[in-house]
Write a protein that holds these residues in place. Sequence first.
Motif, PDB file in Angstrom:
ATOM      1  N   ASP A 100      25.402  35.285  32.054  1.00 38.35           N
ATOM      2  CA  ASP A 100      26.370  36.285  32.526  1.00 38.35           C
ATOM      3  C   ASP A 100      26.357  36.153  34.054  1.00 38.35           C
ATOM      4  N   LEU A 101      27.322  35.394  34.576  1.00 37.53           N
ATOM      5  CA  LEU A 101      27.241  34.925  35.970  1.00 37.53           C
ATOM      6  C   LEU A 101      27.504  36.023  37.000  1.00 37.53           C
ATOM      7  N   MET A 102      28.294  37.020  36.646  1.00 36.14           N
ATOM      8  CA  MET A 102      28.581  38.136  37.573  1.00 36.14           C
ATOM      9  C   MET A 102      28.440  39.410  36.744  1.00 36.14           C
ATOM     10  N   CYS A 103      27.201  39.833  36.552  1.00 36.74           N
ATOM     11  CA  CYS A 103      26.889  40.749  35.444  1.00 36.74           C
ATOM     12  C   CYS A 103      27.212  42.220  35.715  1.00 36.74           C
ATOM     13  N   SER A 151      27.412  45.893  35.831  1.00 37.59           N
ATOM     14  CA  SER A 151      26.572  46.964  35.283  1.00 37.59           C
ATOM     15  C   SER A 151      25.510  46.428  34.320  1.00 37.59           C
ATOM     16  N   GLY A 152      25.651  45.166  33.907  1.00 38.36           N
ATOM     17  CA  GLY A 152      24.667  44.574  32.986  1.00 38.36           C
ATOM     18  C   GLY A 152      24.938  44.891  31.531  1.00 38.36           C
ATOM     19  N   VAL A 153      26.017  45.626  31.275  1.00 36.92           N
ATOM     20  CA  VAL A 153      26.265  46.068  29.903  1.00 36.92           C
ATOM     21  C   VAL A 153      26.607  44.885  28.991  1.00 36.92           C
ATOM     22  N   ASP A 157      24.098  37.968  39.634  1.00 34.57           N
ATOM     23  CA  ASP A 157      25.143  38.677  40.378  1.00 34.57           C
ATOM     24  C   ASP A 157      24.824  38.522  41.864  1.00 34.57           C
ATOM     25  N   ALA A 158      25.843  38.707  42.687  1.00 36.36           N
ATOM     26  CA  ALA A 158      25.592  38.659  44.125  1.00 36.36           C
ATOM     27  C   ALA A 158      24.799  39.888  44.561  1.00 36.36           C
ATOM     28  N   GLN A 159      24.862  40.957  43.772  1.00 42.10           N
ATOM     29  CA  GLN A 159      24.147  42.187  44.136  1.00 42.10           C
ATOM     30  C   GLN A 159      22.905  42.337  43.258  1.00 42.10           C
ATOM     31  N   ASP A 175      32.939  37.093  34.567  1.00 41.86           N
ATOM     32  CA  ASP A 175      33.748  38.310  34.697  1.00 41.86           C
ATOM     33  C   ASP A 175      33.796  38.646  36.190  1.00 41.86           C
ATOM     34  N   ALA A 176      34.599  37.862  36.904  1.00 39.37           N
ATOM     35  CA  ALA A 176      34.687  38.010  38.363  1.00 39.37           C
ATOM     36  C   ALA A 176      35.565  39.222  38.701  1.00 39.37           C
ATOM     37  N   PRO A 177      35.491  39.716  39.949  1.00 36.37           N
ATOM     38  CA  PRO A 177      36.366  40.841  40.311  1.00 36.37           C
ATOM     39  C   PRO A 177      37.830  40.503  40.050  1.00 36.37           C
ATOM     40  N   TYR A 178      38.567  41.477  39.521  1.00 39.46           N
ATOM     41  CA  TYR A 178      39.986  41.269  39.208  1.00 39.46           C
ATOM     42  C   TYR A 178      40.866  41.466  40.434  1.00 39.46           C
ATOM     43  N   GLU A 210      35.916  45.844  46.900  1.00 35.86           N
ATOM     44  CA  GLU A 210      34.701  45.522  47.626  1.00 35.86           C
ATOM     45  C   GLU A 210      33.504  46.171  46.940  1.00 35.86           C
ATOM     46  N   TYR A 211      32.958  45.453  45.989  1.00 32.04           N
ATOM     47  CA  TYR A 211      31.840  46.020  45.239  1.00 32.04           C
ATOM     48  C   TYR A 211      30.681  46.418  46.143  1.00 32.04           C
ATOM     49  N   SER A 212      30.446  45.630  47.200  1.00 30.80           N
ATOM     50  CA  SER A 212      29.288  45.931  48.048  1.00 30.80           C
ATOM     51  C   SER A 212      29.527  47.214  48.855  1.00 30.80           C
ATOM     52  N   ARG A 216      29.651  39.707  51.164  1.00 28.78           N
ATOM     53  CA  ARG A 216      31.115  39.624  51.182  1.00 28.78           C
ATOM     54  C   ARG A 216      31.519  38.575  50.152  1.00 28.78           C
ATOM     55  N   SER A 217      32.213  39.018  49.139  1.00 31.93           N
ATOM     56  CA  SER A 217      32.578  38.117  48.059  1.00 31.93           C
ATOM     57  C   SER A 217      33.829  37.336  48.425  1.00 31.93           C
ATOM     58  N   GLU A 218      33.892  36.081  47.965  1.00 37.33           N
ATOM     59  CA  GLU A 218      35.113  35.289  48.214  1.00 37.33           C
ATOM     60  C   GLU A 218      36.283  35.834  47.400  1.00 37.33           C
ATOM     61  N   PHE A 219      36.011  36.734  46.456  1.00 31.69           N
ATOM     62  CA  PHE A 219      37.085  37.362  45.688  1.00 31.69           C
ATOM     63  C   PHE A 219      37.716  38.525  46.454  1.00 31.69           C
ATOM     64  N   PHE A 220      37.060  38.912  47.553  1.00 32.80           N
ATOM     65  CA  PHE A 220      37.603  40.005  48.366  1.00 32.80           C
ATOM     66  C   PHE A 220      38.654  39.422  49.309  1.00 32.80           C
TER      67      PHE A 220
HETATM   68  C1  LIG Z   1      34.138  42.856  37.354  1.00 29.01           C
HETATM   69  S1  LIG Z   1      32.494  43.052  37.938  1.00 29.01           S
HETATM   70  C2  LIG Z   1      31.549  42.598  36.549  1.00 29.01           C
HETATM   71  C3  LIG Z   1      31.582  43.691  35.530  1.00 29.01           C
HETATM   72  C4  LIG Z   1      30.607  43.519  34.395  1.00 29.01           C
HETATM   73  N1  LIG Z   1      30.981  42.516  33.453  1.00 29.01           N
HETATM   74  C5  LIG Z   1      30.432  44.862  33.700  1.00 29.01           C
HETATM   75  O1  LIG Z   1      30.785  44.999  32.536  1.00 29.01           O
HETATM   76  O2  LIG Z   1      29.943  45.784  34.356  1.00 29.01           O
HETATM   77  C6  LIG Z   1      32.350  41.718  39.023  1.00 29.01           C
HETATM   78  C7  LIG Z   1      30.975  41.435  39.599  1.00 29.01           C
HETATM   79  O3  LIG Z   1      31.063  40.228  40.351  1.00 29.01           O
HETATM   80  C8  LIG Z   1      30.100  40.297  41.375  1.00 29.01           C
HETATM   81  N2  LIG Z   1      30.428  39.255  42.369  1.00 29.01           N
HETATM   82  C9  LIG Z   1      31.422  39.243  43.278  1.00 29.01           C
HETATM   83  N3  LIG Z   1      31.391  38.082  43.962  1.00 29.01           N
HETATM   84  C10 LIG Z   1      30.363  37.360  43.479  1.00 29.01           C
HETATM   85  C11 LIG Z   1      29.810  36.071  43.787  1.00 29.01           C
HETATM   86  N4  LIG Z   1      30.328  35.305  44.740  1.00 29.01           N
HETATM   87  N5  LIG Z   1      28.722  35.642  43.091  1.00 29.01           N
HETATM   88  C12 LIG Z   1      28.181  36.421  42.124  1.00 29.01           C
HETATM   89  N6  LIG Z   1      28.660  37.649  41.798  1.00 29.01           N
HETATM   90  C13 LIG Z   1      29.732  38.103  42.472  1.00 29.01           C
HETATM   91  C14 LIG Z   1      30.185  41.725  41.863  1.00 29.01           C
HETATM   92  O4  LIG Z   1      28.994  42.094  42.516  1.00 29.01           O
HETATM   93  C15 LIG Z   1      30.418  42.487  40.547  1.00 29.01           C
HETATM   94  O5  LIG Z   1      29.197  42.963  40.048  1.00 29.01           O
END
Ligand SMILES: C[S@@+](CC[C@H](N)C(=O)[O-])C[C@H]1O[C@@H](n2cnc3c(N)ncnc32)[C@H](O)[C@@H]1O
Length: 603
Positions: free
Chosen positions: A216-219, A221-223, A238-240, A476-479, A483-485, A516-520
């Motif tokens: 789970d590459l970007m987990c 809440s971990g659910v 996760d980055a966090q 499951d990258a940010p949609y 800014e999650y951080s 700072r995520s590249e998705f931001f």
């Molecule tokens: C949509 S959320 C994941 C939600 C998760 N599946 C859930 O059910 O709670 C996206 C996650 O991507 C993480 N994220 C953003 N950029 C990232 C990166 N470059 N590498 C790893 N994680 C990243 C964020 O910290 C955030 O936790």
Amino acid sequence: MNKELSPSGFVADPAFSAHDSIFIAEEDVLDFCYKMFGVTADASKLKYIINLGLLPVYRSEKQNLILKSDVASLLDSICIPERTTANNLRYDKLFEQDAIRINSGTIIDLSHQESVRVPTFFSAARNLISAHKLLKNPSNETKYNISYFPGSRLTTLSERVVKYVNSQLVREKNVDMDTTSQFARSAYYMGSKRLLCGFLIEAISSALPESGVVVDLMCGSGVDSGAFSKMWKTFSSDAQQFCTTLAVVHGGGFNRTAAQDLISRLMPITQQHFNALQLPLAGALEKEDNLFCHDINDFLLEEYMNFLKNCPTLSNNVSTAHWKPRTEVMLRRKNHSIYPYCLFTAYFANIYFGLRQCVEIDSLRFSIDQLQDENEKNWALGALIATVSALGTTYGGHFAQPLVRNYNDITLKKLSTIIDKRSFSITHEFAVRLLNLSEQSQNSLRQVEIVPGPWENALRTLDEKLENKTVLVYVDAPYKREEYSRYYHVLETLVSYTYPSRTGIGLTPKPGERFRSEFFSKTESKISDTLIRVITNILQRGWICAWSYSNSGKARIHEVIRSVYQKIHCDIRSYSVPHVHKSQGGAKPKKITEYLIIFSTKE
Ligand SMILES: C[S@@+](CC[C@H](N)C(=O)[O-])C[C@H]1O[C@@H](n2cnc3c(N)ncnc32)[C@H](O)[C@@H]1O
């Protein structure tokens, strides 16, 4: 219809070459079925499975696009059945309303099109249709009529179909997300996938054997990690850091007895620390205790406002003879472990929590740092993150903004909410959550393992660990440009405990001090390019990628799929499910479509 089926039932189609378009416009599907497979598809059946959501549709600017491979694997449910065999189930078209005829021997009946509310139905029915050829009984007189997912029934002449369906229903029961994820319930922002866990697991089970591994590459809440770990060995990243800690407490590897023992060792240290930190703050704590015992009225409102303004915190820039928050923080910025810990007390008292609550948080955080065992540390920290997340007085369920921006603007209604939340004992809530989480953990065999992010780092770390394994990476990258951080800085600070800088109304660390995520990004192409890079990086390793995204996201899904396919010739299958997105700050829930696209390199 002589295409070869893979063991999971998906069509391995040599006829789609790397140069062909992998999509087809919705209006061309009937023609495509005839030319490609020599079968006559029924326009109304096609419309039905599209409207239901079983056949994923991707909207481009000009037309609705469908993956050819998805059409191929759902072909039998849109074809007009042949009237040849003796033991066919119902022929009559009159009876076909709200029914999906998978073949002459198996039909799914829905009460009506809107009746299916369980997300897992969408991946399960899709898998059943794709796999049915493998499930035919040579000859059988018995007709089975069984309950499928709520709102649907299944009639079949095949005992193997019954077995297949039963294993789907068992998987669904094992996931049992009703009891799962206290964090996901308290933080709407992440964890929106909680209700989709069964859908995801069913889809993934078509591509990954039980011996396989999920990453789970970007987990978040971990659910999802917790749900995956019920089926497969799971690594979470996760980055966090607080996200990976939460992933651990959604998995196995702990139990109630271990939690009770842990609590009994943490409490005396917490108490001792509490006593030390409360000494210089005794007057303010007593005042707060008294205020919380009063009836809610204008007098209390005025008293509480005075208390907030005069409390010795960093934001107030107020010191007393015994407690100088600025000096204490300056000292600890150089050495984070100076006793007593006081980060929450200095930064967040009367902003996101009560004063006593902050003294409790700092005390528990200190006692957790005294643990030697990493697993125990993760479990205790996970329970504390869940507690802090649930009891914060925030605006919209995240920490970008406190509930009260200005002490002078508190209304009686807000005062009531604040006092309600701030009267909770953090220590008590922490113990309850740790016990509950550990009890749930007993139902799960596998521990979730942490891999530090960000994603590129995690993939590199896993290269060696997962050599010779069948690996599926769930992305499951940010949609959106979220800014999650910033939204979760308080939780990340709770873990790092580094006395960071504070900016703005939310007391967020400066951008340079948080991830700072590249998705931001506001640029759609940048987000798409990053997604393509993540997916191709996974595929280049010979791993399977399951990419989760929604039609409310910034990137255009079909363009990402197309680009990945141009770079790496792979099998692609996709799933969709109708979902409701609950957004922040009281905005109306929005109906969306969630997709799961599974890419696997050709063997
Ligand atoms: C949509 S959320 C994941 C939600 C998760 N599946 C859930 O059910 O709670 C996206 C996650 O991507 C993480 N994220 C953003 N950029 C990232 C990166 N470059 N590498 C790893 N994680 C990243 C964020 O910290 C955030 O936790």
